[in-house]
Design a protein around this motif. Structure first.
Motif, PDB file in Angstrom:
ATOM      1  N   TYR A 183      22.393   6.199  49.431  1.00 24.34           N
ATOM      2  CA  TYR A 183      23.552   5.478  49.964  1.00 24.34           C
ATOM      3  C   TYR A 183      23.504   4.002  49.594  1.00 24.34           C
ATOM      4  N   TYR A 184      22.406   3.359  49.978  1.00 25.34           N
ATOM      5  CA  TYR A 184      22.339   1.914  49.762  1.00 25.34           C
ATOM      6  C   TYR A 184      22.249   1.560  48.289  1.00 25.34           C
ATOM      7  N   SER A 185      21.528   2.371  47.510  1.00 25.05           N
ATOM      8  CA  SER A 185      21.361   1.959  46.122  1.00 25.05           C
ATOM      9  C   SER A 185      22.698   2.022  45.390  1.00 25.05           C
ATOM     10  N   PHE A 186      23.550   2.992  45.735  1.00 21.85           N
ATOM     11  CA  PHE A 186      24.845   3.023  45.051  1.00 21.85           C
ATOM     12  C   PHE A 186      25.780   1.925  45.545  1.00 21.85           C
ATOM     13  N   VAL A 197      20.651  -9.304  41.028  1.00 20.89           N
ATOM     14  CA  VAL A 197      20.050  -9.078  42.350  1.00 20.89           C
ATOM     15  C   VAL A 197      20.463  -7.738  42.940  1.00 20.89           C
ATOM     16  N   PRO A 198      21.779  -7.429  43.019  1.00 19.82           N
ATOM     17  CA  PRO A 198      22.102  -6.126  43.597  1.00 19.82           C
ATOM     18  C   PRO A 198      21.597  -4.948  42.763  1.00 19.82           C
ATOM     19  N   TRP A 199      21.564  -5.107  41.432  1.00 19.41           N
ATOM     20  CA  TRP A 199      21.078  -3.992  40.624  1.00 19.41           C
ATOM     21  C   TRP A 199      19.575  -3.805  40.799  1.00 19.41           C
ATOM     22  N   LEU A 200      18.856  -4.918  40.927  1.00 18.55           N
ATOM     23  CA  LEU A 200      17.429  -4.808  41.244  1.00 18.55           C
ATOM     24  C   LEU A 200      17.270  -4.099  42.586  1.00 18.55           C
ATOM     25  N   GLY A 201      18.119  -4.497  43.542  1.00 19.46           N
ATOM     26  CA  GLY A 201      18.079  -3.865  44.857  1.00 19.46           C
ATOM     27  C   GLY A 201      18.333  -2.376  44.763  1.00 19.46           C
ATOM     28  N   ALA A 202      19.276  -1.988  43.896  1.00 15.05           N
ATOM     29  CA  ALA A 202      19.592  -0.569  43.747  1.00 15.05           C
ATOM     30  C   ALA A 202      18.364   0.200  43.280  1.00 15.05           C
ATOM     31  N   VAL A 203      17.609  -0.390  42.331  1.00 16.83           N
ATOM     32  CA  VAL A 203      16.407   0.279  41.832  1.00 16.83           C
ATOM     33  C   VAL A 203      15.353   0.345  42.930  1.00 16.83           C
ATOM     34  N   VAL A 204      15.157  -0.790  43.614  1.00 16.45           N
ATOM     35  CA  VAL A 204      14.114  -0.841  44.642  1.00 16.45           C
ATOM     36  C   VAL A 204      14.396   0.181  45.733  1.00 16.45           C
ATOM     37  N   LEU A 205      15.666   0.285  46.153  1.00 16.58           N
ATOM     38  CA  LEU A 205      15.974   1.205  47.243  1.00 16.58           C
ATOM     39  C   LEU A 205      15.815   2.660  46.844  1.00 16.58           C
ATOM     40  N   ARG A 206      15.965   2.941  45.550  1.00 16.51           N
ATOM     41  CA  ARG A 206      15.695   4.305  45.104  1.00 16.51           C
ATOM     42  C   ARG A 206      14.219   4.629  45.218  1.00 16.51           C
ATOM     43  N   LEU A 207      13.386   3.583  45.082  1.00 15.89           N
ATOM     44  CA  LEU A 207      11.943   3.816  45.063  1.00 15.89           C
ATOM     45  C   LEU A 207      11.346   3.906  46.459  1.00 15.89           C
ATOM     46  N   VAL A 208      12.053   3.361  47.453  1.00 15.74           N
ATOM     47  CA  VAL A 208      11.501   3.396  48.807  1.00 15.74           C
ATOM     48  C   VAL A 208      11.615   4.812  49.364  1.00 15.74           C
ATOM     49  N   ASP A 209      10.575   5.231  50.032  1.00 19.38           N
ATOM     50  CA  ASP A 209      10.548   6.566  50.619  1.00 19.38           C
ATOM     51  C   ASP A 209      11.643   6.714  51.683  1.00 19.38           C
ATOM     52  N   ASP A 210      12.357   7.858  51.649  1.00 20.82           N
ATOM     53  CA  ASP A 210      13.461   8.042  52.584  1.00 20.82           C
ATOM     54  C   ASP A 210      13.016   8.127  54.042  1.00 20.82           C
ATOM     55  N   ARG A 211      11.710   8.326  54.271  1.00 20.07           N
ATOM     56  CA  ARG A 211      11.271   8.392  55.665  1.00 20.07           C
ATOM     57  C   ARG A 211      11.144   7.009  56.300  1.00 20.07           C
ATOM     58  N   ARG A 212      11.163   5.977  55.460  1.00 21.90           N
ATOM     59  CA  ARG A 212      11.021   4.617  56.011  1.00 21.90           C
ATOM     60  C   ARG A 212      12.400   3.982  56.151  1.00 21.90           C
ATOM     61  N   ALA A 213      13.178   4.519  57.093  1.00 21.30           N
ATOM     62  CA  ALA A 213      14.577   4.106  57.213  1.00 21.30           C
ATOM     63  C   ALA A 213      14.713   2.626  57.571  1.00 21.30           C
ATOM     64  N   ARG A 214      13.831   2.138  58.443  1.00 23.14           N
ATOM     65  CA  ARG A 214      13.961   0.729  58.852  1.00 23.14           C
ATOM     66  C   ARG A 214      13.791  -0.199  57.666  1.00 23.14           C
ATOM     67  N   LEU A 215      12.813   0.127  56.828  1.00 21.39           N
ATOM     68  CA  LEU A 215      12.580  -0.695  55.634  1.00 21.39           C
ATOM     69  C   LEU A 215      13.809  -0.653  54.723  1.00 21.39           C
ATOM     70  N   GLN A 216      14.417   0.540  54.602  1.00 14.69           N
ATOM     71  CA  GLN A 216      15.602   0.662  53.746  1.00 14.69           C
ATOM     72  C   GLN A 216      16.749  -0.199  54.264  1.00 14.69           C
ATOM     73  N   HIS A 217      17.003  -0.107  55.583  1.00 17.48           N
ATOM     74  CA  HIS A 217      18.059  -0.940  56.163  1.00 17.48           C
ATOM     75  C   HIS A 217      17.786  -2.416  55.876  1.00 17.48           C
TER      76      HIS A 217
END
Lengths: 103, 583
Positions: free
Chosen positions: B111-114, B14-34
């Protein structure tokens, strides 16, 4: 005096290690650094084969060496691609200058 | 059995999947990343808690990988499930804290993906039952630590701290790999359980080589002397990262390694003495350095080093259970202290304690939780730090060398001094400025509140923790404690320790009152500021390598003649070798 093939290979391993280490220390061009790293990896591959030969598991060492080849090619490709990008964006490949070029 | 298998897959997946997903999310969508980071971290936390209920001493998941690597197994035993629960739950709280702390920062995806990659790797590290797999996860945690320390990569200090941490922990990794390879060469397997069962059949020299290799690895990873200097440098990381990686989880990996292999190395001559020495010396010098530091996070870093020294010491005197219990308590209260310090730093904008003061009035919530954490750190009764520290000292009083026991008691006094100094300078000293600072934001409050509750009641879990260890760790022959036994153990030595802690408080007040006396210790302060020369040695070493490199550069003339000369010379050497070899 006659050297066995394995001894010659081990001499080669240490030579490659020396050359690679020297390259890492002495060289400032990013591409040459990648070349030096590649030489070190080749040293590891040769050592794997030589070591497996000494313990009579040659096939094992060879298959590991092939595996290293795959991984190491990926490293080289990515490293060189980065070097090209660095040259295009920053206009230099000197690693000392690059670490000074921080925004 | 199948249940725990799926939980292990999930806790890493789960966290590793999360790490990949967060790399793919655009950095301008900060709320989605949080939101995504918090969601993945919370799921991982829930999985880790579920895993606590399906612990067993058997491998729950095995991946046979052929002759070379052996079988990669995951064992959900007491060490594994409790430490992965610490990693995942505190990781989840650190991510929730980050929602406020990292508000408006750039590159949140990185930050979050690592952080998520780290949580998965840490869980894998403690759950793996194969030495090679352990090494693999060990290196991933070092990598994540490096990337996150250097997160603000336009700050030269952050880059330097990250590199230093990476190099030192990699050096330790070499020790671990050497130990693993030695074991494999002699036993023909990487399985930790086989090794623990058959360690006594190994030749003494081989076993002690592996034992000291592991001690080397553990000292580097857990920032023990003489490698402790990387941890203060790691304080350049964003504070939630510090709380998670450099206080609660990764730095415990060394202690975990020693505890895991304790049954095998116990009998190696000199090993236990070496462990006791490392632990007690570290606890002492880190305690002294914490008294003189003025950077809030550095004080906490030195105190982490010192508390890790307590855990290492406990293993050296045979108190594996005490060490694990202190690890559990320390993870909670130190994460709380770091996150509370992060709240303060976030509103004041500096880490220098000389520029703080009087913050208690504008930040009552931060002050309250910080004081709860400080009381636990000092070892004041009913907070979790008290019980575990008493247990560590009790196990040392009975069997360990008496000089080390006295050092550890002194360490308790030093803890009291630097803790009261820190609380005074941040919250009570006359204010440095009139500015009004904002208190902890809502998400911060959630994390801090949960951790503070953990500090107050966490020690009640001593019974289940002990039973789980007795049940799932067949080679350790541990004796867990029930609550009444814990009371009896802790209060046997408590009067002495509390008297020393009280003496520390009084000494600090006296030193503040009589400035002349404080000046008397000036030489010690200056010596401690220089890190007792350890970072000097490391800097000199780096300088020497740099010098050799500069010297070797002279040979890089770039002239074609020289290069061709070199080529021909090489060819001659090769031909000579071949001719001599054939003859």
């Amino acid at each position: 005096m006659s050297l066995s093939p394995v001894t010659v290979i081990w001499v080669g391993v240490f030579c490659l290690f020396g050359i690679g280490l020297y390259g890492l220390l002495a060289v400032r061009n990013l591409i040459k650094v990648i070349v030096a790293l590649q030489i070190l990896v080749k040293m590891a591959m040769l050592a794997l084969v030589a070591a497996s030969y000494s313990v009579d598991k040659l096939a094992l060492g060879q298959s590991l060496a092939v595996m290293v080849m795959v991984a190491d090619t990926i490293v080289a490709v990515i490293g060189l691609a980065l070097a090209v990008q660095v040259q295009q964006r920053l206009g230099t490949l000197d690693i000392v200058e690059l670490s000074r070029l921080r925004k | 059995m199948t249940m725990s298998r799926w939980l292990i897959v999930l806790i890493i997946g789960v966290p590793w999947l999360g790490a990949v997903v967060l790399r793919l999310v655009d950095d301008r969508r900060a709320r989605l990343q949080h939101f995504l980071a918090a969601a993945f971290a919370c799921i991982t936390g829930a999985v880790s808690v579920a895993l606590l209920f399906s612990s067993s001493g058997e491998a729950a998941l095995s991946l046979p990988l052929g002759e070379v690597f052996g079988t990669f197994t995951f064992v959900p035993d007491a060490f594994g499930v409790s430490l992965s629960a610490i990693a995942a739950v505190i990781g989840c709280l650190a991510v929730i804290f980050s929602v406020d702390y990292m508000q408006g920062e750039a590159q949140l995806g990185r930050y979050y993906s690592f952080i998520l990659l780290f949580i998965g790797a840490m869980a894998g590290l403690v759950l793996s039952g194969n030495l090679l797999l352990l090494f693999f996860f060990w290196e991933i945690t070092a990598l994540c630590s490096y990337v996150l320390i250097s997160f603000y990569n336009d700050d030269p200090n952050a880059v330097k701290g990250g590199l230093q941490a990476l190099i030192v922990t990699q050096l330790g990794g070499v020790g671990l790999l050497a130990g693993a390879l030695i074991i494999q060469a002699n036993l023909g397997t990487y399985q930790i359980s086989t090794f623990l069962a058959e360690a006594h059949t190994l030749p003494a020299g081989v076993l002690s080589l592996a034992a000291f290799g592991c001690l080397f690895a553990a000292a580097a990873k857990s920032a023990q002397a003489p490698f402790h200097y990387w941890l203060p440098g790691a304080m350049e990381a964003p504070t939630p990262v510090t709380a998670l990686i450099h206080a609660a989880t990764m730095v415990n990996a060394g202690v975990y390694l020693l505890a895991r292999f304790y049954p095998a190395f116990e009998a190696v001559p000199g090993w236990k003495t070496a462990v006791v020495t490392v632990g007690s010396v570290t606890a002492l010098i880190a305690g002294i350095m914490a008294i003189t530091a003025v950077d809030l996070k550095r004080v906490l870093a030195y105190s982490t080093v010192s508390q890790l020294g307590y855990m290492v010491y406990a293993i050296g005197v045979g108190g594996v259970f005490a060490s694990q219990f202190h690890l559990f308590s320390h993870a909670i209260f130190k994460a709380l202290l770091f996150l509370a310090a992060g709240t303060v730093i976030h509103s004041v904008g500096t880490r220098d304690m000389r520029q703080m003061g009087g913050l208690g009035r504008s930040m009552p919530y931060a002050r309250a939780v910080f004081i709860v954490g400080s009381l636990a750190l000092t070892g004041i009764p009913i907070f979790n730090g008290f019980w575990s520290k008493e247990l560590v000292l009790e196990s040392g009083a009975a069997v360990g060398p008496s000089w080390a026991y006295i050092i550890m008691l002194l360490g308790a006094g030093l803890t009291a001094i630097y803790t009261i100094r820190m609380v005074w300078m941040v919250f009570y000293k006359p204010a440095a400025s009139e500015e009004h600072y904002h208190d902890a934001a809502p998400y911060m409050r959630v994390s801090l509140g949960v951790l503070a509750a953990g500090v107050v009641v966490g020690w009640l879990l001593v019974g289940p923790l002990g039973r789980m260890m007795e049940r799932t760790l067949p080679y350790h022959h541990l004796h867990g404690l029930t609550l009444p036994e814990l009371f009896a153990e802790a209060f046997r030595g408590a009067p002495l320790t509390l008297a020393i802690v009280f003496a520390g408080f009084v000494l600090y007040l006296a030193l503040r009152r009589f400035a002349a006396l404080w000046d008397r210790f000036d030489w010690l302060a200056r010596f401690a500021d220089m890190d007792f020369g350890f970072s000097w040695i490391s800097d000199r070493f780096a300088g020497a390598v740099q010098g050799i490199a500069e010297g070797a550069r002279v040979t890089q003339t770039g002239q074609l003649n020289w290069n061709i000369f070199g080529l021909v010379l090489g060819l001659i050497v090769i031909l000579a070798v071949l001719i001599v070899g054939a003859a």
